[in-house]
Design a protein around this motif. Structure first.
Motif, PDB file in Angstrom:
ATOM      1  N   MET A 109     -14.868 -30.520 -29.944  1.00 31.83           N
ATOM      2  CA  MET A 109     -14.525 -29.220 -30.209  1.00 31.83           C
ATOM      3  C   MET A 109     -13.248 -28.694 -30.286  1.00 31.83           C
ATOM      4  N   ASP A 110     -12.584 -29.800 -29.792  1.00 30.55           N
ATOM      5  CA  ASP A 110     -10.935 -29.731 -29.747  1.00 30.55           C
ATOM      6  C   ASP A 110     -10.516 -30.565 -30.946  1.00 30.55           C
ATOM      7  N   LYS A 115      -8.499 -35.577 -33.273  1.00 29.69           N
ATOM      8  CA  LYS A 115      -7.621 -36.375 -34.337  1.00 29.69           C
ATOM      9  C   LYS A 115      -6.877 -37.367 -33.752  1.00 29.69           C
ATOM     10  N   ARG A 116      -6.375 -37.250 -32.427  1.00 29.35           N
ATOM     11  CA  ARG A 116      -5.721 -38.243 -31.562  1.00 29.35           C
ATOM     12  C   ARG A 116      -6.636 -39.519 -31.220  1.00 29.35           C
ATOM     13  N   LEU A 117      -7.852 -39.151 -31.048  1.00 34.96           N
ATOM     14  CA  LEU A 117      -9.003 -40.514 -30.774  1.00 34.96           C
ATOM     15  C   LEU A 117      -8.936 -40.940 -32.344  1.00 34.96           C
ATOM     16  N   PRO A 157      -7.542 -24.584 -32.923  1.00 29.98           N
ATOM     17  CA  PRO A 157      -8.039 -25.859 -32.758  1.00 29.98           C
ATOM     18  C   PRO A 157      -9.528 -25.739 -31.966  1.00 29.98           C
ATOM     19  N   HIS A 158      -9.683 -24.862 -31.682  1.00 33.01           N
ATOM     20  CA  HIS A 158     -11.070 -24.843 -30.901  1.00 33.01           C
ATOM     21  C   HIS A 158     -12.229 -23.856 -31.548  1.00 33.01           C
ATOM     22  N   GLU A 159     -12.063 -23.410 -32.828  1.00 31.88           N
ATOM     23  CA  GLU A 159     -13.025 -22.585 -33.666  1.00 31.88           C
ATOM     24  C   GLU A 159     -13.810 -23.238 -34.689  1.00 31.88           C
TER      25      GLU A 159
END
Length: 326
Positions: A109-110, A115-117, A157-159
């Motif tokens: 959801m984030d 993207k970082r992962l 980033p959370h929608e």
């Protein structure tokens, strides 16, 4: 190609009493309450499941225990349904639920954490800049196009469902776009705009047993696949499984990697872009509670491999579990 989910071996009565969670408090409430939720409810009823509708915005989740609910089908979208919070509550209530567990739901959801992962394991995703609340002054906003180029995509980033998202074509539009995204989220994601064709690819299952469904090409009017075109118009064309087979297989493997890295289970749907500039495929996001409306892409992809909407709903329900059962 057909996909055998062994639907015939699933006993609807063995599912026990089932609650379809729909509605909720998120910005995507309308889609969940009026389309996805009722669709899933009707499908499970048609299959002989003992099922009821349940809106967490109107009733406490603790009522599920009093009602004798034994499984929950999560047909919620956005915050409070797709972000690990309702999953955590169901874990405490010991009611198995469909889809990803608490951590994978929260991560997916984030979009920034996702993207970082993905970047940490070398999976392709557009370049990006995040702007915390204290970083949203004019001078800092104007620096974003310098780093990412124009156009740039600005979104919370959370929608999901393109809520609060804007394609920015010039420096003068940055402030308004960030202000819109900030209405939905304290942090704002600014992403390199990938000019190209939009695709999506769904996954069913868990771990090494997970399978990717056919890739769907999305051809929206004027290339604008926004909230309206996703749910309320019939002008968008969806080409299911029509891409070159070798290319499609590569995309499916990429999506399976992206799904497994996040720890997803049950089902999910990745959104992707094929760049005209360099011919590469870029991962945009992973949806862990995809839409189940008449326009939705997971049912379309499932139908292409011989799995009906009703069969898909019943199979997803049969996969309901708790984190401790994974």
């Amino acid at each position: 190609m057909t996909l055998d989910l062994k639907i015939a071996s699933i006993d609807p009565k063995a599912m026990g009493k089932v609650a379809v969670l729909m509605g909720g408090n998120s910005a995507e409430r309308e889609v969940s309450a009026t389309m996805s939720g009722p669709g899933v409810l009707a499908a499970l009823q048609a299959r002989g499941v003992d099922v009821l509708a349940f809106d967490p915005a109107q009733r406490s989740l603790h009522e599920l225990q009093a009602l004798g609910v034994q499984r929950a089908f999560i047909a919620l979208h956005g915050r409070g349904g797709e972000d690990g919070t309702v999953q955590g509550a169901l874990e405490l209530l010991r009611i198995p639920y469909t889809g990803s567990g608490v951590m994978a739901s929260a991560i997916a959801m984030d979009k920034i954490t996702t993207k970082r992962l993905w970047q940490s394991v070398g999976l392709p995703t557009p370049r990006w800049v995040s702007l915390a609340k204290h970083q949203q002054q004019r001078e800092q906003l104007m620096a974003v196009p310098d780093e990412l180029g124009l156009p740039v995509f600005v979104k919370p980033p959370h929608e999901g469902s393109s809520m609060g998202a804007t394609k920015v074509n010039g420096y003068s539009d940055m402030q308004e776009a960030v202000a819109l995204a900030a209405r939905f989220d304290s942090e704002v994601l600014c992403e390199e705009f990938i000019d190209g064709q939009e695709f999506t690819c769904a996954v069913l299952g868990q771990g090494e047993a997970a399978v990717a469904l056919p890739v769907v090409e999305i051809c929206a009017e004027q290339g604008n696949y926004d909230y309206q075109n996703k749910y309320f118009t019939n002008s968008t064309v969806y080409k299911v499984g029509q891409a070159d087979p070798q290319w499609q297989a590569q995309v499916q493997q990429l999506v399976l990697q992206a799904y497994r890295v996040l720890g997803c289970r049950g089902w999910g749907r990745a959104d992707l872009m094929l760049s005209r500039k360099d011919g590469r495929v870029y991962l945009l996001e992973m949806n862990t509670s995809p839409g189940m409306t008449s326009h939705s892409l997971v049912p379309k992809a499932a139908a292409a491999v011989g799995v009906s909407y009703e069969e898909l709903c019943l199979w997803l329900l049969s996969q309901a579990r708790l984190d401790s059962q994974s």
